[in-house]
Write a protein that holds these residues in place. Structure first.
Motif, PDB file in Angstrom:
ATOM      1  N   GLN A 433       0.834  -1.183   0.000  1.00 37.69           N
ATOM      2  CA  GLN A 433       0.000   0.000   0.000  1.00 37.69           C
ATOM      3  C   GLN A 433       0.880   1.249   0.000  1.00 37.69           C
ATOM      4  O   GLN A 433       1.894   1.327   0.691  1.00 37.69           O
ATOM      5  N   ARG A 434       0.474   2.214  -0.783  1.00 39.36           N
ATOM      6  CA  ARG A 434       1.291   3.412  -0.966  1.00 39.36           C
ATOM      7  C   ARG A 434       0.424   4.509  -1.563  1.00 39.36           C
ATOM      8  O   ARG A 434      -0.334   4.256  -2.498  1.00 39.36           O
ATOM      9  N   GLN A 435       0.529   5.710  -1.025  1.00 37.74           N
ATOM     10  CA  GLN A 435      -0.213   6.819  -1.583  1.00 37.74           C
ATOM     11  C   GLN A 435       0.355   8.136  -1.068  1.00 37.74           C
ATOM     12  O   GLN A 435       1.313   8.159  -0.289  1.00 37.74           O
ATOM     13  N   GLU A 436      -0.267   9.251  -1.502  1.00 37.90           N
ATOM     14  CA  GLU A 436       0.181  10.576  -1.082  1.00 37.90           C
ATOM     15  C   GLU A 436      -0.588  11.011   0.157  1.00 37.90           C
ATOM     16  O   GLU A 436      -1.769  10.670   0.324  1.00 37.90           O
ATOM     17  N   PHE A 437       0.092  11.774   1.012  1.00 38.89           N
ATOM     18  CA  PHE A 437      -0.524  12.373   2.199  1.00 38.89           C
ATOM     19  C   PHE A 437      -0.097  13.840   2.308  1.00 38.89           C
ATOM     20  O   PHE A 437       1.000  14.210   1.859  1.00 38.89           O
ATOM     21  N   VAL A 438      -0.941  14.625   2.925  1.00 40.62           N
ATOM     22  CA  VAL A 438      -0.606  16.012   3.219  1.00 40.62           C
ATOM     23  C   VAL A 438       0.119  16.069   4.556  1.00 40.62           C
ATOM     24  O   VAL A 438      -0.292  15.420   5.524  1.00 40.62           O
ATOM     25  N   ILE A 439       1.194  16.838   4.626  1.00 41.95           N
ATOM     26  CA  ILE A 439       1.937  17.006   5.875  1.00 41.95           C
ATOM     27  C   ILE A 439       1.320  18.166   6.656  1.00 41.95           C
ATOM     28  O   ILE A 439       1.249  19.294   6.167  1.00 41.95           O
ATOM     29  N   GLY A 458      -2.079  13.517   6.779  1.00 43.01           N
ATOM     30  CA  GLY A 458      -3.519  13.643   6.673  1.00 43.01           C
ATOM     31  C   GLY A 458      -4.003  13.514   5.245  1.00 43.01           C
ATOM     32  O   GLY A 458      -3.219  13.621   4.294  1.00 43.01           O
ATOM     33  N   VAL A 459      -5.289  13.251   5.080  1.00 44.72           N
ATOM     34  CA  VAL A 459      -5.946  13.237   3.769  1.00 44.72           C
ATOM     35  C   VAL A 459      -7.229  14.041   3.892  1.00 44.72           C
ATOM     36  O   VAL A 459      -7.804  14.163   4.986  1.00 44.72           O
ATOM     37  N   LEU A 467      -9.210  18.290   6.396  1.00 47.87           N
ATOM     38  CA  LEU A 467      -8.008  17.477   6.482  1.00 47.87           C
ATOM     39  C   LEU A 467      -8.093  16.592   7.718  1.00 47.87           C
ATOM     40  O   LEU A 467      -8.132  17.086   8.846  1.00 47.87           O
ATOM     41  N   ARG A 468      -8.133  15.295   7.517  1.00 49.16           N
ATOM     42  CA  ARG A 468      -8.256  14.338   8.606  1.00 49.16           C
ATOM     43  C   ARG A 468      -6.899  13.742   8.939  1.00 49.16           C
ATOM     44  O   ARG A 468      -6.181  13.280   8.050  1.00 49.16           O
ATOM     45  N   TYR A 469      -6.569  13.723  10.212  1.00 47.76           N
ATOM     46  CA  TYR A 469      -5.299  13.123  10.663  1.00 47.76           C
ATOM     47  C   TYR A 469      -5.360  11.605  10.486  1.00 47.76           C
ATOM     48  O   TYR A 469      -6.361  10.966  10.797  1.00 47.76           O
ATOM     49  N   PHE A 499      -5.536  19.954  11.142  1.00 50.09           N
ATOM     50  CA  PHE A 499      -6.391  18.767  11.146  1.00 50.09           C
ATOM     51  C   PHE A 499      -7.719  19.044  11.849  1.00 50.09           C
ATOM     52  O   PHE A 499      -7.767  19.720  12.885  1.00 50.09           O
ATOM     53  N   GLU A 500      -8.799  18.514  11.286  1.00 48.77           N
ATOM     54  CA  GLU A 500     -10.127  18.596  11.898  1.00 48.77           C
ATOM     55  C   GLU A 500     -10.726  17.202  11.964  1.00 48.77           C
ATOM     56  O   GLU A 500     -10.961  16.587  10.917  1.00 48.77           O
ATOM     57  N   PRO A 501     -10.963  16.688  13.174  1.00 44.57           N
ATOM     58  CA  PRO A 501     -10.670  17.306  14.466  1.00 44.57           C
ATOM     59  C   PRO A 501      -9.183  17.239  14.800  1.00 44.57           C
ATOM     60  O   PRO A 501      -8.430  16.493  14.179  1.00 44.57           O
ATOM     61  N   ARG A 502      -8.799  18.017  15.798  1.00 48.44           N
ATOM     62  CA  ARG A 502      -7.414  18.026  16.250  1.00 48.44           C
ATOM     63  C   ARG A 502      -7.076  16.667  16.865  1.00 48.44           C
ATOM     64  O   ARG A 502      -7.838  16.136  17.681  1.00 48.44           O
ATOM     65  N   PRO A 503      -5.965  16.029  16.440  1.00 47.03           N
ATOM     66  CA  PRO A 503      -5.618  14.709  16.997  1.00 47.03           C
ATOM     67  C   PRO A 503      -5.342  14.790  18.491  1.00 47.03           C
ATOM     68  O   PRO A 503      -4.577  15.646  18.946  1.00 47.03           O
TER      69      PRO A 503
END
Length: 872
Positions: A433-439, A458-459, A467-469, A499-503
């Motif tokens: 599994q491999r994909q892009e994530f937002v930092i 996050g995505v 943006l979800r953590y 991130f929403e919600p905050r982790p």
């Protein structure tokens, strides 16, 4: 004495071993002689069918032919390293020898001249040979370009030194899947005969040739008939204006290969940036998938595209940079853009939506590919390459792509058009599994690490866009990457959490969510977090706002997935996570290893944290336990059957599996693992078969056991030589540390043969190694036999024999741990006990990823047995 005279004396001395091995009253081989080339050095490759078919590679130097026996022959693929055993010098006259060496003579069998020509050393040939690294150019009738001979490390003066013959990366290099020069050109350059036709009567040779022609004719007729029967509806492609912009067709992530495999073409999935090229009357522009013009960043590529004989075209492909092992290296590609040095970037072309003023988007993908191949020609101008298509089993291709280091494969439905959107007619199948994530932030570094500890990922939510953590990544960084990414993060620092919600419970420095990271990982958890993540690189070609979680989709008619990485995999606790153990450990404070100070409780805590990684290696297999009631250094008890009392969570198997004994044991759960730790178990060893099919092994294990005086570099070399031999036999191999002194090489096999057959074959492999390289290997156990050598233990392949499981601790000072490795990690490995109970957690992020392709790589042994000459 003059130079010529001294060279002649030296040549006679060098040929002493050649003469000692032969009776020239019986063999037609030349005794000596041969004219040296005028101003050039000659080379010859002879195909030799003795007890085993092999190729003899010979280079003229100082009046003789320096010679190497290459069991599997030369290969044009730079990623394929061929074993080459240094043998005695031959006279120059041997370069023209073809014929049959009589029975009972040294090398008895048929010989042909497979290739010949001139060779040019790079630098001083004598100094390079002495140093063990000879680079040279071949100018033969079949082989061309640059090559390297590399001596494996070891003792000086070995009579049969092991070397590797490697093709350099140049215009003459070709992937093995694309072209096998040995299969394509098998015959003599002198007579046109193959090696097994030497000495046959002319009539028999003619019959054999006629049979081959008839067979080929039959295949052609069958292919022609198939083409006639197949109905293909072609839409006329009229002349069309070349559009200014074009959106690419995107592939859908698939849960499994299609069941109707014959309806698909497959290509390798390249780890790079998607790029579309627009050509209009010699003017070239290069665009990313999002329409950014990168022409100025890729001048060499644009120049090559301008040389193509295309008046107007849109071409589609992927740009990559080749890594040191031949597969695309995503980080190297990013580094190329960061440094502004892009001349070594390769453009793999796979489609032509527009060509020569024609809109081909409605044409079948096979036709577009054929038109593209014709445009590029047999030798496309560098750095352009055609992405080859394969009509084969997708699971086999997927396994091959993993062994080559590729991300996976892309399937394209035959007859499908080109559409500017994500389409189910193009699918991608990944090895992991491999994909892009937002930092969205980063944690502080710990210990000696600099820069940052981990990136928070996050995505964007499909419904709300928030943006979800979804976890973090803390591995895959070297010092340069840490420094570069930290500098970029500093410019994006913010007090606001993106991130929403905050982790909850995460302490971090937040950043504006604009950077995109590509990350590989083991699985998604039930709370939408990624596990076992490894950083691959930053992506400059994809905007952060477009990053969503990539969800695999079923393809119509797909078969059940056999891929290890599945988005529906069961969730386990992350190794190393703080948790309360399900089983109480008595006397947890007792020190069981005075060397490290590790206590029984700490060992149990290790097994608790590593359970998610270790249980896949234990489940379904009989297990033997090594108990150490008095700790390391005390008396050990090896237990393979139930004794005295049951262990919580340890399964008792059917007594019929091992007749005449108490039930065998099996551990499938964390409870069983902790129950074993409670009973003072340090080591866990598994069988080479599952309990459901205990009569037929599904793997072979080779334990590299070093003798007295064997240094660590020799063990590393031994492992590589074992792998090279297995490669030549067509068998995949996987590596792990033993946690003790040596290394383990594991070969996954299909369940076809019984224990005696598999053990007998594994012994034949070891005997062949010992006979081929007796200075390195020994086929007999016992300390006296292996002084200064490595015993490759094949005895672990018998019924009831076991090998320590991956992630098991060892009952040795320091409590080393057996850890799965990628072969690429071998050169940097410092010892077989590099990881211990105390530091193994640093390896948890990598986990079992080096062995992801184990299940899909299984091979039958019949072909390998035939190659080795082993008859069960």
């Amino acid at each position: 004495m003059g130079t010529t005279a001294s060279t002649a004396v030296s040549a006679r001395q060098a040929l002493a071993r050649y003469h000692d091995k032969r009776d020239f009253s019986r063999t037609p081989e030349p005794r000596a002689g041969g004219k040296r080339g005028k101003g050039t050095l000659s080379f010859v490759i002879q195909k030799h069918h003795a007890s085993h078919l092999h190729y003899d590679f010979r280079l003229e130097l100082d009046g003789t032919l320096k010679s190497w026996a290459v069991p599997k022959g030369p290969c044009l693929d730079p990623s394929v390293k061929r074993m080459a055993v240094h043998v005695e010098d031959h006279p120059i006259s041997y370069a023209g020898f073809e014929g049959t060496i009589p029975p009972k003579q040294y090398g008895a069998g048929s010989v042909i001249v497979w290739d010949r020509g001139d060779w040019l050393p790079v630098g001083d040939a004598r100094e390079s040979l002495a140093a063990g690294r000879l680079k040279f150019e071949l100018r033969g009738e079949k082989l061309h370009g640059h090559w390297t001979l590399v001596r494996m490390r070891g003792k000086d003066g070995e009579s049969h030194e092991p070397w590797l013959l490697i093709k350099e990366r140049d215009d003459e290099a070709r992937p093995l899947d694309d072209y096998d020069v040995l299969a394509a050109q098998p015959a003599s350059v002198i007579t046109g005969l193959d090696v097994d036709e030497v000495g046959q009567p002319p009539k028999k040779r003619a019959e054999r040739a006629a049979g081959g022609a008839a067979q080929a004719s039959g295949k052609t007729a069958k292919k022609a008939a198939k083409q006639v029967v197949k109905k293909v509806v072609k839409k006329a492609a009229g002349k069309a204006a070349l559009p200014d912009a074009l959106q690419p067709q995107l592939a859908t992530l698939a849960t499994a290969p299609p069941a109707e495999a014959g309806d698909w073409l497959y290509e390798l999935k390249f780890d790079g940036y998607r790029l579309l090229a627009r050509i209009d009357k010699g003017k070239v522009r290069c665009f990313t998938r999002n329409g950014h013009d990168w022409t100025a960043k890729l001048p060499a590529l644009a120049e090559a595209l301008a040389r193509l004989p295309a008046g107007a075209a849109w071409l589609d492909g992927e740009i990559t940079v080749e890594g040191e092992h031949g597969a695309p290296d995503f980080q190297a590609l990013q580094n190329a853009f960061d440094s502004g040095s892009t001349s070594h970037i390769t453009y793999w072309l796979f489609d032509a939506p527009f060509l020569d003023g024609e809109d081909l988007r409605e044409r079948p993908v096979e036709e577009r590919r054929a038109r593209l191949a014709k445009l590029l020609g047999k030798r496309p101008p560098a750095p352009l390459r055609l992405s080859e298509a394969f009509e084969a089993s997708p699971r086999d291709l997927l396994a091959s792509s993993a062994s080559l280091g590729f991300e996976g494969i892309v399937g394209k439905r035959k007859g499908s058009p080109y559409v500017s959107r994500r389409s189910p007619d193009w699918i991608k199948l990944k090895n992991q599994q491999r994909q892009e994530f937002v930092i969205g932030g980063y944690t502080a570094p710990k210990g000696s690490r600099t820069g940052f500890g981990a990136l928070l990922l996050g995505v964007h939510d499909e419904a709300t866009g928030r943006l979800r953590y979804c976890g973090n990544v803390g591995t895959g960084f070297d010092a340069d990457r840490l420094a570069d990414i930290k500098a970029r993060l500093d410019k994006l620092a913010t007090d606001k959490c993106p991130f929403e919600p905050r982790p909850a419970g995460v302490k971090a420095q937040w950043v504006r969510p604009t950077l995109v990271a590509e990350v590989s990982f083991g699985e998604w958890t039930r709370d939408d977090r990624v596990r076992h993540s490894v950083f691959q690189g930053l992506r400059a070609d994809k905007p952060a706002r477009d990053i969503r979680r990539e969800r695999a989709q079923p393809v119509g008619g797909t078969a059940p997935s056999s891929m290890a990485a599945s988005s529906t995999a069961k969730t386990q606790k992350t190794p190393g996570a703080k948790a309360t153990m399900a089983l109480k450990i008595s006397h947890a404070e007792r020190v069981i290893d005075k060397h490290s100070g590790i206590t029984k409780g700490q060992l149990a805590a290790y097994y608790d944290s590593v359970a998610a990684l270790m249980l896949p290696h234990l489940r379904g297999r009989p297990v033997s336990l090594v108990r150490a009631p008095d700790g390391v250094g005390g008396e050990l008890f090896f237990q393979k059957h139930i004794q005295n009392r049951e262990i919580p969570g340890v399964k008792l198997l059917d007594p019929a599996l091992d007749p005449g004994h108490e039930p065998l044991l099996q551990i499938d759960t964390k409870t069983g693992l902790l129950g074993a730790a409670q009973m003072n178990v340090i080591e866990l060893h598994t069988w080479n078969a599952t309990s459901r099919a205990i009569g037929k092994p599904d793997r072979m294990t080779f334990d590299l056991d070093p003798g007295e005086g064997v240094a660590w570099p020799q063990i590393q070399d031994a492992a590589m030589l074992v792998r090279t031999l297995l490669d030549e036999l067509g068998l995949p191999s996987f590596l792990k540390t033993s946690g003790g002194k040596g290394l383990h090489v594991v070969v996954p096999v299909r369940r076809q043969y019984d224990w005696d057959t598999v053990k007998g074959f594994s012994q034949a492999v070891v005997v062949h190694l010992a006979q081929t390289i007796p200075q390195r290997f020994v086929a007999k156990s016992g300390p006296r036999n292996r002084v200064g050598k490595v015993f490759v233990d094949y005895l672990r392949n018998g019924f009831g024999a076991t090998t320590v499981s991956a992630w098991s601790a060892r009952s040795r000072p320091g409590l080393g741990v057996s850890v799965p490795l990628a072969w690429e990690e071998l050169p940097d490995l410092t010892s077989a006990s590099q990881w211990t109970v105390a530091n193994a957690a640093e390896r948890f992020e990598v986990g079992n990823e080096p062995w992801t392709a184990m299940e899909s790589s299984r091979k039958g042994l019949a072909a390998a047995m035939k190659l080795l000459g082993y008859e069960p």
